[in-house]
Design a protein around this motif. Structure first.
Motif, PDB file in Angstrom:
ATOM      1  N   LEU A  62      11.729   4.349  -0.815  1.00  7.37           N
ATOM      2  CA  LEU A  62      10.818   4.027   0.464  1.00  7.37           C
ATOM      3  C   LEU A  62       9.548   3.196  -0.105  1.00  7.37           C
ATOM      4  O   LEU A  62       9.088   2.409   0.714  1.00  7.37           O
ATOM      5  CB  LEU A  62      10.216   5.563   0.860  1.00  7.37           C
ATOM      6  CG  LEU A  62      11.237   6.261   1.571  1.00  7.37           C
ATOM      7  CD1 LEU A  62      10.956   7.711   1.724  1.00  7.37           C
ATOM      8  CD2 LEU A  62      11.985   5.811   2.864  1.00  7.37           C
ATOM      9  N   LEU A  63       9.116   3.503  -1.163  1.00  6.14           N
ATOM     10  CA  LEU A  63       7.785   2.913  -1.764  1.00  6.14           C
ATOM     11  C   LEU A  63       8.257   1.412  -1.832  1.00  6.14           C
ATOM     12  O   LEU A  63       7.471   0.459  -1.578  1.00  6.14           O
ATOM     13  CB  LEU A  63       7.255   3.405  -2.878  1.00  6.14           C
ATOM     14  CG  LEU A  63       6.047   2.735  -3.507  1.00  6.14           C
ATOM     15  CD1 LEU A  63       4.996   2.826  -2.503  1.00  6.14           C
ATOM     16  CD2 LEU A  63       5.565   3.207  -4.855  1.00  6.14           C
ATOM     17  N   ALA A  64       9.224   1.084  -2.470  1.00  2.00           N
ATOM     18  CA  ALA A  64       9.849  -0.235  -2.611  1.00  2.00           C
ATOM     19  C   ALA A  64       9.829  -0.730  -1.434  1.00  2.00           C
ATOM     20  O   ALA A  64       9.516  -2.252  -1.426  1.00  2.00           O
ATOM     21  CB  ALA A  64      11.084  -0.350  -3.377  1.00  2.00           C
ATOM     22  N   GLY A  65      10.329  -0.442  -0.356  1.00  2.00           N
ATOM     23  CA  GLY A  65      10.595  -0.871   0.865  1.00  2.00           C
ATOM     24  C   GLY A  65       9.148  -1.370   1.418  1.00  2.00           C
ATOM     25  O   GLY A  65       9.094  -2.336   1.921  1.00  2.00           O
ATOM     26  N   PHE A  87       6.667  11.723   3.702  1.00  2.00           N
ATOM     27  CA  PHE A  87       6.046  11.030   2.391  1.00  2.00           C
ATOM     28  C   PHE A  87       5.179  10.165   3.076  1.00  2.00           C
ATOM     29  O   PHE A  87       4.779   9.315   2.161  1.00  2.00           O
ATOM     30  CB  PHE A  87       7.407  10.269   2.064  1.00  2.00           C
ATOM     31  CG  PHE A  87       8.678  10.972   1.228  1.00  2.00           C
ATOM     32  CD1 PHE A  87       8.354  11.693  -0.055  1.00  2.00           C
ATOM     33  CD2 PHE A  87       9.493  11.085   2.005  1.00  2.00           C
ATOM     34  CE1 PHE A  87       9.210  12.506  -0.353  1.00  2.00           C
ATOM     35  CE2 PHE A  87      10.508  11.979   1.674  1.00  2.00           C
ATOM     36  CZ  PHE A  87      10.543  12.666   0.135  1.00  2.00           C
ATOM     37  N   LEU A  88       4.670  10.327   4.173  1.00  2.00           N
ATOM     38  CA  LEU A  88       3.822   9.114   5.008  1.00  2.00           C
ATOM     39  C   LEU A  88       2.647   8.856   4.294  1.00  2.00           C
ATOM     40  O   LEU A  88       2.274   7.531   3.975  1.00  2.00           O
ATOM     41  CB  LEU A  88       3.743   9.674   6.488  1.00  2.00           C
ATOM     42  CG  LEU A  88       3.199   8.195   7.423  1.00  2.00           C
ATOM     43  CD1 LEU A  88       4.327   7.259   7.524  1.00  2.00           C
ATOM     44  CD2 LEU A  88       2.849   8.644   8.506  1.00  2.00           C
ATOM     45  N   ALA A  93      -1.087   5.498   0.727  1.00  2.00           N
ATOM     46  CA  ALA A  93      -1.802   5.152  -0.232  1.00  2.00           C
ATOM     47  C   ALA A  93      -1.377   4.353  -1.167  1.00  2.00           C
ATOM     48  O   ALA A  93      -2.189   3.727  -1.825  1.00  2.00           O
ATOM     49  CB  ALA A  93      -2.286   6.828  -0.767  1.00  2.00           C
ATOM     50  N   GLU A  94      -0.096   4.525  -1.608  1.00  4.79           N
ATOM     51  CA  GLU A  94       0.358   3.766  -2.681  1.00  4.79           C
ATOM     52  C   GLU A  94       0.793   2.234  -2.559  1.00  4.79           C
ATOM     53  O   GLU A  94       0.819   1.668  -3.204  1.00  4.79           O
ATOM     54  CB  GLU A  94       1.434   4.542  -3.488  1.00  4.79           C
ATOM     55  CG  GLU A  94       0.947   5.912  -4.041  1.00  4.79           C
ATOM     56  CD  GLU A  94       2.004   6.509  -4.886  1.00  4.79           C
ATOM     57  OE1 GLU A  94       2.967   6.053  -5.385  1.00  4.79           O
ATOM     58  OE2 GLU A  94       1.639   7.675  -5.141  1.00  4.79           O
ATOM     59  N   SER A  95       1.174   2.045  -1.149  1.00  5.94           N
ATOM     60  CA  SER A  95       1.523   0.859  -0.906  1.00  5.94           C
ATOM     61  C   SER A  95       0.514  -0.081  -0.321  1.00  5.94           C
ATOM     62  O   SER A  95       0.321  -1.553  -0.468  1.00  5.94           O
ATOM     63  CB  SER A  95       2.539   0.711   0.162  1.00  5.94           C
ATOM     64  OG  SER A  95       1.751   0.973   1.652  1.00  5.94           O
TER      65      SER A  95
END
Length: 225
Positions: A62-65, A87-88, A93-95
């Motif tokens: 999900l984060l990679a996307g 996970f929203l 925050a991380e993207s």
């Protein structure tokens, strides 16, 4: 502005959400529509299993996307998957890219509503309490175990392309919930809901919010309910 869609969960639901963005935008010409980047990755591990028992971990995919959408210039991201909203906040925050929160949009829509509201979603969405906690003040009614099995079967049918079979299971699941309004808290369910009365599709709200926040104008059409 570029609207990002983090999808593939499942592919048919992602295609349906993009169709909603188009249909719900007030437009006279191509140039009135949003610029959209879609990352649809059907290999993202099972979100329901991640919530229920931690046996899968979809977050890295999900984060990679989200990062791919960011690199494509997306200024705002929507996920047409309810369970993935677990996970929203971490994804945003991380993207470094803001997300439109479908559950928060539903909370705004249902604010002040009295009486029971049905909740038809995956076991992960219900177990995580995404709507029970995210939409305060609503008297939620969830299906019986038999009804939940029909929800599960309807979702599975859509994923394998059996819309007729999915519709039969959906009708049974909807009948199992004793409420005048039911929220379709899985993005496969609107694909088999047909013209069912008394249902609310949060992806309509998500699409309208994305259109507004990206500078477009939604069509003056409210979802059912």
């Amino acid at each position: 502005m570029i609207a990002g869609i983090l999808g593939g969960m499942g592919p048919a639901a992602t295609a349906e959400f993009y169709a909603k963005l188009v249909a719900r935008t007030a437009a006279e010409r191509d140039q009135d529509h949003l610029r959209v980047a879609i990352w649809a990755d059907p290999t993202v591990p099972d979100r329901v299993a991640a919530v229920l028992d931690g046996s899968t971990d979809p977050y890295p995919a999900l984060l990679a996307g989200a990062e791919k959408l960011r690199d494509l210039g997306a200024n705002l991201i929507a996920i047409p998957c309810h369970t993935a909203h677990f996970f929203l906040n971490r994804l945003a925050a991380e993207s470094g890219v803001p997300f439109v929160d479908m559950i928060a949009e539903t909370a705004d829509y249902l604010a002040g509503r009295t009486g029971p509201v049905g909740l038809l979603g995956t076991r992960g969405t219900i177990a995580a309490g995404l709507y029970q906690r995210g939409v305060p003040g609503v008297e939620w009614t969830v299906p019986s175990e038999t009804g939940q099995r029909n929800v599960d079967a309807a979702v599975a049918a859509v994923k394998r392309g059996d819309l007729a079979g999915g519709a039969e299971h959906f009708d049974r699941a909807l009948a199992d919930v004793d409420a005048p309004l039911s929220v379709l808290a899985c993005t496969e369910l609107p694909l088999v809901a047909g013209q069912a009365a008394g249902v609310l599709d949060p992806t309509d709200l998500l699409a309208d919010a994305m259109i507004r926040r990206c500078g477009g104008k939604p069509v003056d059409a409210r979802p059912s309910g």
